[in-house]
Design a protein around this motif. Structure first.
Motif, mmCIF file in Angstrom:
data_model
loop_
_atom_site.group_PDB
_atom_site.id
_atom_site.type_symbol
_atom_site.label_atom_id
_atom_site.label_comp_id
_atom_site.label_asym_id
_atom_site.label_seq_id
_atom_site.Cartn_x
_atom_site.Cartn_y
_atom_site.Cartn_z
ATOM 1 N N ALA A 163 0.849 -1.192 0.000
ATOM 2 C CA ALA A 163 0.000 0.000 0.000
ATOM 3 C C ALA A 163 0.885 1.243 0.000
ATOM 4 N N SER A 166 -0.729 4.809 0.076
ATOM 5 C CA SER A 166 -1.400 5.261 1.298
ATOM 6 C C SER A 166 -0.555 5.039 2.544
ATOM 7 N N GLN A 168 1.863 6.801 3.794
ATOM 8 C CA GLN A 168 2.099 7.995 4.599
ATOM 9 C C GLN A 168 0.930 8.303 5.513
ATOM 10 N N ALA A 169 -0.273 7.914 5.101
ATOM 11 C CA ALA A 169 -1.432 8.114 5.964
ATOM 12 C C ALA A 169 -1.330 7.278 7.236
#
Length: 272
Positions: A163, A166, A168-169
């Motif tokens: 992933a 995403s 960094q989220a």
């Protein structure tokens, strides 16, 4: 009950150290190879092993342990790659190719020097049968460090591999995960070079991992299977080397590739 020849093989201190070295390296190289393939860093794995050749030759000329030359070679290669990568006009792969080609060429020139020890083959293909107790302890310590580092980075590596967009989220920086993996790869390369040389060690890193990715589905199972296959390749390679009186490092590399080929015969399974 083992045959007399097999019992003689196992009673030899040289072979005992060789088997232990193969097991130790397999346990570290197998799981590392899975992450290298998942993060598409196979080129870096091969490049680092080639780029350490000048350090190995200089260590042989100076009469110091090869592991020190390997460490120095890897550090110089990493610094050169990082320096070239600062130029936005050159892509990452271009920087790696330029630095590695230059270092490997330099290593070849040094290797042809009249002062270079005649046993250059050990630098290229390793010498498992020449492993000392000190070499074994150093390889074991480095391999344990590799396994600890991979366990600590498991979450970050998983997010980066599956992933990346995403990650960094989740508070994970993929660039740091990539850098950490390359650092672990460098340590593994240093640990394995004494036994397998700078040309053959990449086979033990990548081949079992390629097979495991096709034979298992869940990531923990893939990591465990890759380690097991790498250990099997090491043990089988040493037995074949002993029975046929051929080079140990090359036998291990061929066994690893053979296991990989068998694994690739099965359709690739997805990793949930």
């Amino acid at each position: 009950m083992p045959s007399p020849a097999r019992a003689l093989m196992l009673s030899s201190g040289i072979m005992q150290r060789a088997f232990l070295e193969a097991i130790v390296l397999g346990l570290a190289c197998g799981p590392l190879g899975v992450w290298i393939l998942l993060l598409r860093r196979a080129y870096a794995a091969e490049s680092l092993s080639h780029a350490m050749l000048p350090g190995l030759v200089l260590a042989a000329l100076a009469g110091v342990p090869l592991i020190l030359g390997a460490a120095g070679g890897v550090l110089v290669a990493a610094g050169g790659i990082a320096l070239v990568a600062r130029d936005a006009r050159a892509g990452g792969d271009v920087g790696v190719a330029v630095v590695v080609s230059g270092l490997f060429g330099l290593g070849g020139i040094l290797a042809l020097s009249p002062e270079t020890p005649p046993r250059l083959g050990e630098l290229l293909f390793g010498d498992l049968l020449g492993i000392t107790n000190g070499d074994l302890v150093a390889a074991a310590a480095l391999s344990i460090g590799v396994l600890i580092a991979l366990a600590a980075a498991y979450r970050a590596l998983t997010a980066t591999a599956f992933a990346r967009g995403s990650a960094q989220a989740l508070g994970i920086r993929p660039a740091r995960a990539d850098l950490a993996l390359l650092a672990v790869l460098a340590v593994t390369t240093v640990a394995a070079v004494q036994g397998l040389g700078n040309l053959l060690l990449v086979a033990l890193v990548l081949a079992p991992a390629a097979a495991a990715l096709n034979l298992a589905q869940r990531l923990p199972s893939i990591l465990a299977l890759s380690a097991a296959l790498a250990v099997v390749a090491g043990i089988a390679g040493l037995i074949i080397s002993y029975e046929l009186e051929i080079a140990a490092g090359a036998s291990i590399a061929l066994c690893a590739v053979a296991l990989s080929s068998l694994g690739l015969l099965k359709p690739k399974l997805g990793v949930p």
